[in-house]
Scaffold this motif. Sequence first.
Motif, PDB file in Angstrom:
ATOM      1  N   VAL A 384       4.131-110.087 -48.681  1.00 51.67           N
ATOM      2  CA  VAL A 384       4.876-109.458 -49.484  1.00 51.67           C
ATOM      3  C   VAL A 384       4.796-109.828 -50.862  1.00 51.67           C
ATOM      4  CG1 VAL A 384       7.585-109.773 -49.780  1.00 51.67           C
ATOM      5  CG2 VAL A 384       6.697-109.786 -47.482  1.00 51.67           C
ATOM      6  N   GLN A 385       4.979-108.703 -51.578  1.00 47.37           N
ATOM      7  CA  GLN A 385       4.920-108.784 -52.916  1.00 47.37           C
ATOM      8  C   GLN A 385       3.862-109.613 -53.364  1.00 47.37           C
ATOM      9  OE1 GLN A 385       8.456-110.932 -53.942  1.00 47.37           O
ATOM     10  NE2 GLN A 385       9.737-109.222 -54.105  1.00 47.37           N
ATOM     11  N   LYS A 386       2.509-109.243 -52.732  1.00 42.31           N
ATOM     12  CA  LYS A 386       1.398-109.603 -53.144  1.00 42.31           C
ATOM     13  C   LYS A 386       1.183-111.149 -53.239  1.00 42.31           C
ATOM     14  CE  LYS A 386      -0.551-105.577 -54.947  1.00 42.31           C
ATOM     15  NZ  LYS A 386      -0.765-104.556 -55.909  1.00 42.31           N
ATOM     16  N   SER A 387       1.584-111.974 -52.319  1.00 42.67           N
ATOM     17  CA  SER A 387       1.930-113.441 -52.361  1.00 42.67           C
ATOM     18  C   SER A 387       0.460-113.880 -52.301  1.00 42.67           C
ATOM     19  CB  SER A 387       2.710-113.849 -51.134  1.00 42.67           C
ATOM     20  OG  SER A 387       3.704-113.070 -50.983  1.00 42.67           O
ATOM     21  N   LEU A 388      -0.560-113.094 -51.614  1.00 47.19           N
ATOM     22  CA  LEU A 388      -2.096-113.403 -51.510  1.00 47.19           C
ATOM     23  C   LEU A 388      -2.647-112.510 -52.430  1.00 47.19           C
ATOM     24  CD1 LEU A 388      -2.630-115.021 -48.218  1.00 47.19           C
ATOM     25  CD2 LEU A 388      -2.648-116.372 -50.121  1.00 47.19           C
ATOM     26  N   PRO A 389      -3.892-112.830 -52.824  1.00 48.20           N
ATOM     27  CA  PRO A 389      -4.441-113.987 -53.200  1.00 48.20           C
ATOM     28  C   PRO A 389      -3.689-114.817 -53.933  1.00 48.20           C
ATOM     29  CG  PRO A 389      -5.535-112.272 -54.280  1.00 48.20           C
ATOM     30  CD  PRO A 389      -4.609-111.732 -53.428  1.00 48.20           C
ATOM     31  N   LEU A 390      -4.075-115.989 -54.159  1.00 53.40           N
ATOM     32  CA  LEU A 390      -3.329-117.149 -54.907  1.00 53.40           C
ATOM     33  C   LEU A 390      -4.020-117.262 -56.339  1.00 53.40           C
ATOM     34  CD1 LEU A 390      -3.125-120.095 -52.609  1.00 53.40           C
ATOM     35  CD2 LEU A 390      -1.244-118.482 -52.809  1.00 53.40           C
ATOM     36  N   LYS A 528       9.502-120.377 -54.764  1.00 52.72           N
ATOM     37  CA  LYS A 528       8.324-120.419 -54.405  1.00 52.72           C
ATOM     38  C   LYS A 528       8.037-119.777 -53.096  1.00 52.72           C
ATOM     39  CE  LYS A 528       8.316-124.456 -57.828  1.00 52.72           C
ATOM     40  NZ  LYS A 528       7.987-125.860 -57.536  1.00 52.72           N
ATOM     41  N   LYS A 529       6.584-119.257 -53.022  1.00 56.31           N
ATOM     42  CA  LYS A 529       6.193-118.763 -51.904  1.00 56.31           C
ATOM     43  C   LYS A 529       5.533-119.587 -50.846  1.00 56.31           C
ATOM     44  CE  LYS A 529       6.043-114.191 -53.935  1.00 56.31           C
ATOM     45  NZ  LYS A 529       4.956-113.255 -54.635  1.00 56.31           N
ATOM     46  N   GLY A 572      -8.838-115.097 -52.946  1.00 56.86           N
ATOM     47  CA  GLY A 572      -9.232-113.889 -53.270  1.00 56.86           C
ATOM     48  C   GLY A 572     -10.811-113.521 -53.485  1.00 56.86           C
ATOM     49  N   LYS A 573     -11.701-114.666 -53.276  1.00 54.29           N
ATOM     50  CA  LYS A 573     -12.955-114.263 -53.604  1.00 54.29           C
ATOM     51  C   LYS A 573     -13.374-113.425 -52.596  1.00 54.29           C
ATOM     52  CE  LYS A 573     -17.241-117.195 -53.286  1.00 54.29           C
ATOM     53  NZ  LYS A 573     -17.729-118.550 -53.130  1.00 54.29           N
ATOM     54  N   VAL A 574     -12.929-113.420 -51.363  1.00 51.93           N
ATOM     55  CA  VAL A 574     -13.278-112.301 -50.587  1.00 51.93           C
ATOM     56  C   VAL A 574     -11.643-111.756 -50.057  1.00 51.93           C
ATOM     57  CG1 VAL A 574     -13.888-111.929 -47.974  1.00 51.93           C
ATOM     58  CG2 VAL A 574     -14.938-113.876 -49.520  1.00 51.93           C
ATOM     59  N   ASN A 575     -11.837-110.253 -49.826  1.00 59.10           N
ATOM     60  CA  ASN A 575     -10.728-109.687 -49.447  1.00 59.10           C
ATOM     61  C   ASN A 575     -10.662-109.409 -48.049  1.00 59.10           C
ATOM     62  OD1 ASN A 575      -8.706-107.613 -49.234  1.00 59.10           O
ATOM     63  ND2 ASN A 575      -9.477-106.168 -50.629  1.00 59.10           N
ATOM     64  N   PRO A 576      -9.565-109.940 -47.391  1.00 60.35           N
ATOM     65  CA  PRO A 576      -9.715-109.787 -45.687  1.00 60.35           C
ATOM     66  C   PRO A 576      -9.803-108.458 -45.365  1.00 60.35           C
ATOM     67  CG  PRO A 576      -7.476-110.313 -46.686  1.00 60.35           C
ATOM     68  CD  PRO A 576      -8.392-110.420 -47.932  1.00 60.35           C
ATOM     69  N   LEU A 635      -3.955-106.287 -42.759  1.00 62.43           N
ATOM     70  CA  LEU A 635      -3.775-105.523 -44.171  1.00 62.43           C
ATOM     71  C   LEU A 635      -4.992-106.051 -44.931  1.00 62.43           C
ATOM     72  CD1 LEU A 635      -0.131-106.887 -44.331  1.00 62.43           C
ATOM     73  CD2 LEU A 635      -0.803-104.467 -43.991  1.00 62.43           C
ATOM     74  N   SER A 636      -4.933-105.606 -46.246  1.00 62.53           N
ATOM     75  CA  SER A 636      -5.991-105.978 -47.261  1.00 62.53           C
ATOM     76  C   SER A 636      -5.298-106.246 -48.400  1.00 62.53           C
ATOM     77  CB  SER A 636      -6.766-104.716 -47.233  1.00 62.53           C
ATOM     78  OG  SER A 636      -7.761-104.809 -48.449  1.00 62.53           O
ATOM     79  N   TYR A 637      -6.100-106.921 -49.481  1.00 61.00           N
ATOM     80  CA  TYR A 637      -5.708-106.948 -50.813  1.00 61.00           C
ATOM     81  C   TYR A 637      -5.479-105.566 -51.715  1.00 61.00           C
ATOM     82  CZ  TYR A 637      -6.031-111.849 -50.142  1.00 61.00           C
ATOM     83  OH  TYR A 637      -5.690-113.523 -49.411  1.00 61.00           O
ATOM     84  N   THR A 638      -6.007-104.522 -50.829  1.00 59.76           N
ATOM     85  CA  THR A 638      -6.165-103.380 -51.645  1.00 59.76           C
ATOM     86  C   THR A 638      -5.541-102.277 -50.713  1.00 59.76           C
ATOM     87  OG1 THR A 638      -7.198-101.489 -52.902  1.00 59.76           O
ATOM     88  CG2 THR A 638      -8.505-102.697 -51.009  1.00 59.76           C
TER      89      THR A 638
END
Length: 753
Positions: A384-390, A528-529, A572-576, A635-638
């Motif tokens: 939700v709301q791009k909680s990840l990556p930190l 906080k998340k 976020g070094k690796v995008n799941p 899901l993915s960060y993109t």
Amino acid sequence: MTSCGKKAPKLGVHPIDDVIAAMSLEEKASFVVGTERMKTTPPDRAPGMPVREMFSPELKEKLMQCETQEEAMELMIATSLVEGRVQGAAGQHYALDRLGIEPIVYADGPAGLRIDPTRKDDADEYYCTAFPVGVSLSSSWDVELVNEVTRAMGNEVLEYGADVLLAPGINIHRSPLCGRNFEYYSEDPLLAGKIASAYIKGIQSNGVGVSLKHYAVNNQETCRNGVDARLSERALREIYLKGFEIAVKESQPWTIMSSYNKINGTLASENYHTLTEILRDDWGFEGFVMTDWWAEENGARQIAAGNDLQMPGTLHQYEEIYNGVKDGSLDEKTLDQSIRRIMNIMLKTPTYRHYAYSNKPDLGAHAKVTRQAATDGMVLLKNVQKSLPLDSKARVALFGTASYDLLVGGSGSGNVNRKYKVSLDEGLKNAGVELEDNLTKVYKDYTSAERAKMPTENFWSVPVIPEMPLDKALVKNALSKSTVAILTLSRMAGEGGDRHVVKGDYLLSDVEEQNLKLVCQTAHAMGKKVILVLNLGGIVDLTQFVALPDAILHAWMGGQEMGNSLADVLMGKVNPSGKLPLTWALRYSDYPSAGNFPLSDGDSAYVRYAEDVMVGYRHFNTQGIKVLYPFGYGLSYTTFAYNNLIIDVLGEQIKVSADITNTGKVAGREVVQLYVGKPSVDGLLMPAKELKAFTKTKLLNPGETQTVEMIVPCSELATWMEAENKWNVASGEYTISVAANVEDVRLKGVATL
Ligand code: BGC
């Protein structure tokens, strides 16, 4: 010298048939029965299976002298280890010096090589790399990655002197409760078969073999030794054998391990239909079949059915084979054929190639492989709301005992003796993340005190530190000094038992539930998340809880570098890019197998596969039943767009292509799935969609497009026709769905055959 004065032919020097011709019946029966004979605990028997003498008289006497149960257990485990050339390997072949027959070594599998890490009076160490478990590999949907992992894994098999790795295990996830689902790949046979093929090719590229297991219909651990799986020939061919068929045809495993259970009334190791008619006659399997450990009822029947090697071997099997040939109930030619098959493979082994193994594989290089592999299988379930990556400046309040003691693999034969494991607190620290120190100290003190009280790990059990109950003040204090909370939840699993729908297993325990609620409520009240990390080899019932955390990452059991792998994804070094190889139902009772698992009728050891071919998503998707997370979901960060579907029917295959574009702001990879809906034949029920191909894009930069191509051989669209006893590809219209998961179809078309 033989009795007639001629020198005996030697395996590896003289033709196999000359060696067989020179063997006495005693030697032949010995050759097809492993060396263990009578030593240790056979697996749980289903009612009706023969009661065997479990221990040798010497061991029995020693056991009588043990004062405690633990002492007896330790003695049994110690005696079950093979003290052969590679200590701690699962089994060894029978040596016959006269004929140049050397003992080749069989070792587990599947998350890495399982051998003893230390040896008596030997200063050297023999640790192996613990790679991610099977379900983590399949969640990557990445056959190249699996191949890379298994090239490294197979190198350890070679360099530690073993010949055959007892892996991969590819039984279908029929129920989420099967205790070995973490070792297996999927509820879908195509995904399982393709991952297995890549695995087998990777291991065998080292010049060592695999044992593809457990053949077949071994979908539970309850009464595993003899439980009768009753299913239609259609379900057998289309679901439970399909993965094996793909793996055999694409990668020719050196060996296959038959399973403990019965299939429609006949033990898998005595089953001529599956072992000979299907495996060899239909699919062209060229290797040999061995039993699972101590799976036996009658050695002569096993040989007659096409089960060539009996492992680790019992006296009964030896006697039954010997007597069978003597009394004519077992044709000696059939026995010779089994011997020939085994010898053909033996000649390929490192033992026969006289490979000078180093006992020094490059564990440092393999640690890098496993670190990356674990990230590739992680599935982002919610964000939700791009909680990840930190954020790189995040200060983390790290909750959950598993954060400090990750479960990096399961128990049983699939447990690898690794040198170390990286916990999540270490992984985050290695990545330069600041942790809330007081909370970390409380957890570390707790985990070390609890660990000191716990029994040591053994084959059957990897003790897990109980979850630490949290109190409000501690949570509040920790969160006031942090920017974000991470909470890890874990479950152990292993062979020999199934899971149960009880609190602390399939359901969250009271402490887990209270902790999760407390951390989420407190964090949210402070703006906080909360990130929930799942460290399980399967799934738990999360329906009541998914709304609570802001992000959920399913990290499975990710091997010895898991803490570093997790940090790579969280930061976020690796995008799941992993996707679920299973359906996550809203409740356990929704699974189509729920009414027939683990047994169908009280104490009678049989299971009706009443759901037939409607396993997993085939059921949910066809019936339109709402699920928590569908098969293929992740899901993915993109984000990705799917365009330009092209479907070509080219002779015997359908070629499908589509353009996949990264429409987000960071680089990422997408798993693209191709489902087919078949026309019905003879009024048979057809699943609405079936996975028939998949691919994974390369790492796409923002805005970048890749045209992916997937091929479906028309033969793979066949339905098994019970009445005619054959496959049939119906003419008609086939719907083609190119999808991000089974419910998220992005492009749709039709192919007419
Ligand atoms: C397991 C197999 C394993 C064998 C040897 C059996 O208990 O079912 O998967 O390969 O033992 O350790």
